[in-house]
Design a protein around this motif. Structure first.
Motif, PDB file in Angstrom:
ATOM      1  N   LYS A 394     -20.323  10.614  10.758  1.00 22.14           N
ATOM      2  CA  LYS A 394     -21.484  10.926   9.998  1.00 22.14           C
ATOM      3  C   LYS A 394     -21.224  10.141   8.639  1.00 22.14           C
ATOM      4  CE  LYS A 394     -23.054  15.042  12.351  1.00 22.14           C
ATOM      5  NZ  LYS A 394     -23.634  16.597  12.084  1.00 22.14           N
ATOM      6  N   ALA A 395     -20.315   9.851   8.356  1.00 24.16           N
ATOM      7  CA  ALA A 395     -19.744   9.542   6.860  1.00 24.16           C
ATOM      8  C   ALA A 395     -20.053   8.054   6.855  1.00 24.16           C
ATOM      9  CB  ALA A 395     -18.372   9.728   6.523  1.00 24.16           C
ATOM     10  N   THR A 396     -20.506   7.627   5.490  1.00 21.66           N
ATOM     11  CA  THR A 396     -20.460   6.085   5.524  1.00 21.66           C
ATOM     12  C   THR A 396     -19.096   5.342   5.542  1.00 21.66           C
ATOM     13  OG1 THR A 396     -22.224   6.509   3.839  1.00 21.66           O
ATOM     14  CG2 THR A 396     -20.958   4.280   3.426  1.00 21.66           C
ATOM     15  N   GLY A 397     -18.823   4.556   6.485  1.00 21.12           N
ATOM     16  CA  GLY A 397     -17.686   3.637   6.502  1.00 21.12           C
ATOM     17  C   GLY A 397     -16.971   4.445   7.547  1.00 21.12           C
ATOM     18  N   GLY A 398     -17.352   5.786   8.291  1.00 20.80           N
ATOM     19  CA  GLY A 398     -16.909   6.192   9.389  1.00 20.80           C
ATOM     20  C   GLY A 398     -15.453   6.995   8.863  1.00 20.80           C
ATOM     21  N   THR A 399     -15.145   7.397   7.665  1.00 20.55           N
ATOM     22  CA  THR A 399     -14.013   8.181   7.304  1.00 20.55           C
ATOM     23  C   THR A 399     -14.478   8.843   6.109  1.00 20.55           C
ATOM     24  OG1 THR A 399     -13.113   6.445   5.949  1.00 20.55           O
ATOM     25  CG2 THR A 399     -12.187   6.603   8.232  1.00 20.55           C
ATOM     26  N   VAL A 400     -13.651  10.056   6.063  1.00 24.80           N
ATOM     27  CA  VAL A 400     -13.730  10.863   4.834  1.00 24.80           C
ATOM     28  C   VAL A 400     -12.222  11.464   4.332  1.00 24.80           C
ATOM     29  CG1 VAL A 400     -15.691  12.090   5.586  1.00 24.80           C
ATOM     30  CG2 VAL A 400     -13.584  12.933   6.310  1.00 24.80           C
ATOM     31  N   LEU A 401     -12.263  11.824   3.128  1.00 29.47           N
ATOM     32  CA  LEU A 401     -11.323  11.896   2.397  1.00 29.47           C
ATOM     33  C   LEU A 401     -10.520  13.191   2.701  1.00 29.47           C
ATOM     34  CD1 LEU A 401      -9.308  10.983  -0.041  1.00 29.47           C
ATOM     35  CD2 LEU A 401     -10.632  12.529  -1.269  1.00 29.47           C
ATOM     36  N   VAL A 402      -9.166  13.252   3.282  1.00 33.52           N
ATOM     37  CA  VAL A 402      -8.467  14.420   3.210  1.00 33.52           C
ATOM     38  C   VAL A 402      -7.536  14.791   2.131  1.00 33.52           C
ATOM     39  CG1 VAL A 402      -6.760  15.584   4.953  1.00 33.52           C
ATOM     40  CG2 VAL A 402      -8.548  14.057   5.881  1.00 33.52           C
ATOM     41  N   GLU A 403      -6.800  13.849   1.828  1.00 31.63           N
ATOM     42  CA  GLU A 403      -6.085  14.210   0.483  1.00 31.63           C
ATOM     43  C   GLU A 403      -6.257  12.989  -0.544  1.00 31.63           C
ATOM     44  OE1 GLU A 403      -2.055  16.828   2.416  1.00 31.63           O
ATOM     45  OE2 GLU A 403      -2.017  14.319   1.695  1.00 31.63           O
ATOM     46  N   ASP A 404      -6.278  13.204  -1.627  1.00 28.75           N
ATOM     47  CA  ASP A 404      -6.453  12.190  -2.779  1.00 28.75           C
ATOM     48  C   ASP A 404      -5.347  11.494  -2.814  1.00 28.75           C
ATOM     49  OD1 ASP A 404      -7.913  10.839  -4.325  1.00 28.75           O
ATOM     50  OD2 ASP A 404      -7.929  12.456  -6.104  1.00 28.75           O
ATOM     51  N   ALA A 405      -5.244  10.297  -3.434  1.00 32.69           N
ATOM     52  CA  ALA A 405      -4.173   9.430  -3.600  1.00 32.69           C
ATOM     53  C   ALA A 405      -3.114   9.856  -4.401  1.00 32.69           C
ATOM     54  CB  ALA A 405      -4.638   8.068  -4.284  1.00 32.69           C
ATOM     55  N   ARG A 406      -2.011   9.648  -3.961  1.00 29.42           N
ATOM     56  CA  ARG A 406      -0.703  10.336  -4.493  1.00 29.42           C
ATOM     57  C   ARG A 406       0.500   9.422  -4.491  1.00 29.42           C
ATOM     58  NH1 ARG A 406       0.956  15.787  -1.291  1.00 29.42           N
ATOM     59  NH2 ARG A 406       2.512  15.821  -3.059  1.00 29.42           N
ATOM     60  N   THR A 407       1.509   9.475  -5.258  1.00 23.23           N
ATOM     61  CA  THR A 407       2.668   8.628  -5.368  1.00 23.23           C
ATOM     62  C   THR A 407       3.649   9.681  -5.141  1.00 23.23           C
ATOM     63  OG1 THR A 407       1.861   6.824  -6.389  1.00 23.23           O
ATOM     64  CG2 THR A 407       4.483   7.057  -6.344  1.00 23.23           C
ATOM     65  N   LEU A 408       4.565   9.498  -3.888  1.00 21.96           N
ATOM     66  CA  LEU A 408       5.370  10.636  -3.837  1.00 21.96           C
ATOM     67  C   LEU A 408       6.870  10.210  -4.495  1.00 21.96           C
ATOM     68  CD1 LEU A 408       5.004  10.965   0.017  1.00 21.96           C
ATOM     69  CD2 LEU A 408       4.084  12.420  -1.849  1.00 21.96           C
ATOM     70  N   PRO A 409       7.934  11.202  -4.969  1.00 25.74           N
ATOM     71  CA  PRO A 409       9.148  10.808  -5.354  1.00 25.74           C
ATOM     72  C   PRO A 409      10.020  10.102  -4.217  1.00 25.74           C
ATOM     73  CG  PRO A 409       8.688  13.383  -5.842  1.00 25.74           C
ATOM     74  CD  PRO A 409       7.486  12.578  -5.083  1.00 25.74           C
ATOM     75  N   ALA A 410       9.637  10.629  -2.859  1.00 23.30           N
ATOM     76  CA  ALA A 410      10.131   9.686  -1.963  1.00 23.30           C
ATOM     77  C   ALA A 410       9.808   8.118  -2.007  1.00 23.30           C
ATOM     78  CB  ALA A 410       9.884  10.452  -0.418  1.00 23.30           C
ATOM     79  N   GLU A 411       8.684   7.734  -2.174  1.00 19.19           N
ATOM     80  CA  GLU A 411       8.213   6.503  -2.326  1.00 19.19           C
ATOM     81  C   GLU A 411       9.033   5.628  -3.323  1.00 19.19           C
ATOM     82  OE1 GLU A 411       3.563   6.396  -0.827  1.00 19.19           O
ATOM     83  OE2 GLU A 411       4.202   7.444  -2.583  1.00 19.19           O
ATOM     84  N   GLN A 412       9.141   6.255  -4.379  1.00 23.18           N
ATOM     85  CA  GLN A 412      10.204   5.593  -5.521  1.00 23.18           C
ATOM     86  C   GLN A 412      11.552   5.481  -4.820  1.00 23.18           C
ATOM     87  OE1 GLN A 412       8.713   3.929  -7.737  1.00 23.18           O
ATOM     88  NE2 GLN A 412       6.857   4.923  -8.104  1.00 23.18           N
ATOM     89  N   GLU A 413      12.018   6.459  -4.334  1.00 30.13           N
ATOM     90  CA  GLU A 413      13.464   6.294  -3.923  1.00 30.13           C
ATOM     91  C   GLU A 413      13.372   5.398  -2.763  1.00 30.13           C
ATOM     92  OE1 GLU A 413      16.740   9.546  -2.027  1.00 30.13           O
ATOM     93  OE2 GLU A 413      14.608  10.339  -2.310  1.00 30.13           O
ATOM     94  N   TYR A 414      12.382   5.112  -2.051  1.00 30.78           N
ATOM     95  CA  TYR A 414      12.700   4.314  -0.731  1.00 30.78           C
ATOM     96  C   TYR A 414      12.590   2.925  -1.467  1.00 30.78           C
ATOM     97  CZ  TYR A 414      10.949   1.187   2.994  1.00 30.78           C
ATOM     98  OH  TYR A 414      11.004   0.082   3.650  1.00 30.78           O
ATOM     99  N   LEU A 415      11.661   2.582  -2.570  1.00 34.16           N
ATOM    100  CA  LEU A 415      11.640   1.284  -2.915  1.00 34.16           C
ATOM    101  C   LEU A 415      13.035   0.841  -3.696  1.00 34.16           C
ATOM    102  CD1 LEU A 415       7.863   1.534  -4.667  1.00 34.16           C
ATOM    103  CD2 LEU A 415       8.825   0.097  -2.993  1.00 34.16           C
ATOM    104  N   ASP A 416      13.649   1.941  -4.513  1.00 39.73           N
ATOM    105  CA  ASP A 416      14.929   1.698  -5.147  1.00 39.73           C
ATOM    106  C   ASP A 416      15.758   1.439  -4.094  1.00 39.73           C
ATOM    107  OD1 ASP A 416      13.761   1.951  -7.295  1.00 39.73           O
ATOM    108  OD2 ASP A 416      14.133   4.297  -7.768  1.00 39.73           O
ATOM    109  N   SER A 417      15.761   1.970  -2.791  1.00 38.05           N
ATOM    110  CA  SER A 417      16.581   1.854  -1.526  1.00 38.05           C
ATOM    111  C   SER A 417      16.723   0.295  -1.172  1.00 38.05           C
ATOM    112  CB  SER A 417      16.732   2.755  -0.703  1.00 38.05           C
ATOM    113  OG  SER A 417      15.624   2.592   0.172  1.00 38.05           O
ATOM    114  N   ARG A 418      15.578  -0.310  -1.210  1.00 42.59           N
ATOM    115  CA  ARG A 418      15.075  -1.520  -0.735  1.00 42.59           C
ATOM    116  C   ARG A 418      15.979  -2.520  -1.452  1.00 42.59           C
ATOM    117  NH1 ARG A 418      11.340  -2.955   3.051  1.00 42.59           N
ATOM    118  NH2 ARG A 418      11.203  -5.082   1.958  1.00 42.59           N
ATOM    119  N   LYS A 419      16.405  -2.256  -2.892  1.00 38.93           N
ATOM    120  CA  LYS A 419      16.830  -3.364  -3.749  1.00 38.93           C
ATOM    121  C   LYS A 419      18.504  -3.251  -3.548  1.00 38.93           C
ATOM    122  CE  LYS A 419      13.658  -3.220  -7.492  1.00 38.93           C
ATOM    123  NZ  LYS A 419      13.501  -2.789  -9.057  1.00 38.93           N
ATOM    124  N   GLN A 420      18.809  -2.263  -2.926  1.00 41.63           N
ATOM    125  CA  GLN A 420      20.241  -2.176  -2.700  1.00 41.63           C
ATOM    126  C   GLN A 420      21.036  -3.159  -1.360  1.00 41.63           C
ATOM    127  OE1 GLN A 420      21.004   1.902  -2.295  1.00 41.63           O
ATOM    128  NE2 GLN A 420      20.293   2.436  -4.445  1.00 41.63           N
TER     129      GLN A 420
END
Length: 420
Positions: A394-420
């Motif tokens: 029923k929603a425009t575009g066929g999706t609705v929000l479940v969780e708002d955008a967020r950046t996880l500490p794990a994502e920053q840790e992962y990005l740092d790990s890619r440099k190693q």
């Protein structure tokens, strides 16, 4: 679901499949002298016009997506031109359809690249991969509709939002926080061979390791239409959830077959794995019950003012046309390109080098259509915040929000790990 039913479902969904392989081409670039207004120009720029290029899919597996992106970017150009253009020049978008055929895309690039300033749209990871070296050599600022981490590190190529691996880090977090997946469990990951699936698997494997989970991988080809074998293997492995990094057709096949076979576990995909048209297929009930989507863009049903304004304008300009994620993605890319053009104009340099320089000087860009992005480091994704959405007929575009955008500490840790 019996064999006949699975075959019918696969046939229904086949038009949504991803395909393509790559190669390379050449195009020239030479910046000219200053125009009458004192602005340095180059290919694609005259005294009264700025030409931008779009290498899109209007006849292949992503034709619906391509159409939405093209129309949204043309709407942005029309709005911009009605307001006087940019740097005293009208925007012209040169569109070429490659049908998700890499060879056709290479030919199209050869044709238009000498005569455009930038590419605010190139659909497809295999297409971008084939053109990557030429784009960088030609200094042709390009916004791909593709999000593999392998596209990072090129000064003239900008992956907007997050990459596939970051999306999967967020997906694993979502499963462990909200879907009952716990340490010691197995989760499946069905993924396309190539940059898209391989990059997504990197993220899921890293996140699973941090959470004490085991990934059960199932690699598939873009031509695979019936995922019954993969579902059977995952069921035997006892997975408690499934990630899928493929096309919409494969997502629907996976979820539909899993539900029919009794494997009713949470399934998470990223933006390329879902299309609202799936809600008109036999897989719709299973998708509504089991699927979530992780994405750097808000749903078009969002109440963000800039999103609602864009949706209203699109519906007025293209009455009866579907407003989908491609609409928002295309319009957002065009707006961001517009900001770059304005910055280059202010610096009196609309050459290709000048536009790339203006783009990389922008460290916190927020046009209201999502989350702020940082373009200053070509080696890192422009964004790290990820939304979680789910299908809604029923929603425009066929999706609705479940969780708002967020950046996880794990994502920053992962990005740092890619440099190693």
């Amino acid at each position: 679901m019996n064999t006949t039913g699975r075959t019918a479902l696969a046939t229904t969904l086949a038009v949504l499949l991803l395909a393509g392989v790559g190669c390379s081409t050449k195009a020239g670039t030479s910046d000219g002298k200053a125009a009458a207004d004192g602005v340095k120009t180059g290919p694609g720029v005259t005294d009264d016009t700025i030409a931008l290029g779009a290498l899109t899919d209007l006849s292949g597996p992503y034709a619906t997506l391509g159409k939405s992106i093209v129309q949204a970017q043309q709407m942005w150009a029309d709005e911009t031109n009605a307001g006087g253009g940019i740097c005293g020049r009208k925007i012209k978008i040169v569109v070429r359809d490659h049908g998700y055929d890499v060879q056709k895309a290479v030919a199209a690039y050869t044709e238009i690249s000498p005569n455009v300033l930038a590419l605010p749209q190139v659909i497809g990871s295999p297409v971008v991969a084939a053109l990557l070296d030429d784009i960088e050599r030609d200094r042709l600022l390009t916004f791909p509709q593709a999000w593999a981490a392998s596209l990072l590190g090129k000064d003239a190529v900008q992956v907007l939002g997050t990459t596939y691996d970051l999306d999967m880090v967020r997906a694993v977090d979502f499963l462990t926080r909200t879907q009952g997946v716990k340490k010691g469990d197995r989760i499946g990951h069905v993924y396309f061979e190539g940059d898209y699936g391989g990059n997504a698997l990197e993220g899921s494997t890293w996140a699973a390791g941090k959470a004490g989970l085991t990934i059960v991988g199932q690699k598939i080809k873009a031509t695979d239409t019936d995922l019954s074998a993969q579902v059977t293997a995952l069921r035997k492995a006892g997975v408690k959830a499934i990630l899928i990094s493929a096309g919409p057709g494969q997502t629907a096949s996976l979820v539909g077959v899993a539900a029919a076979s009794g494997l009713k576990v949470p399934v998470v995909t990223s933006a390329p794995g879902y299309a609202p048209q799936l809600l008109k297929t036999p897989a719709a009930p299973a998708l509504l019950a089991m699927l979530h989507i992780v994405t750097a863009a808000p749903p078009v049903s969002s109440d963000l003012p800039a999103v609602t304004k864009m949706v209203a304008a699109y519906q007025k300009k293209y009455p009866g046309e579907l407003v989908d994620a491609g609409t928002l993605s295309g319009y957002n890319a065009a707006e961001l390109m517009g900001l770059d053009l304005k910055a280059a104009c202010a610096a009196k340099d609309l050459s290709r080098e000048g536009l790339v320089k203006a783009h990389r000087a922008q460290k916190s860009v927020d046009n209201g259509l999502g989350t702020p992005e940082d373009f200053s480091d070509a080696s890192r994704p422009a964004g790290t915040a990820v939304y979680v959405t789910k299908p809604d007929a029923k929603a425009t575009g066929g999706t609705v929000l479940v969780e708002d955008a967020r950046t996880l500490p794990a994502e920053q840790e992962y990005l740092d790990s890619r440099k190693q």
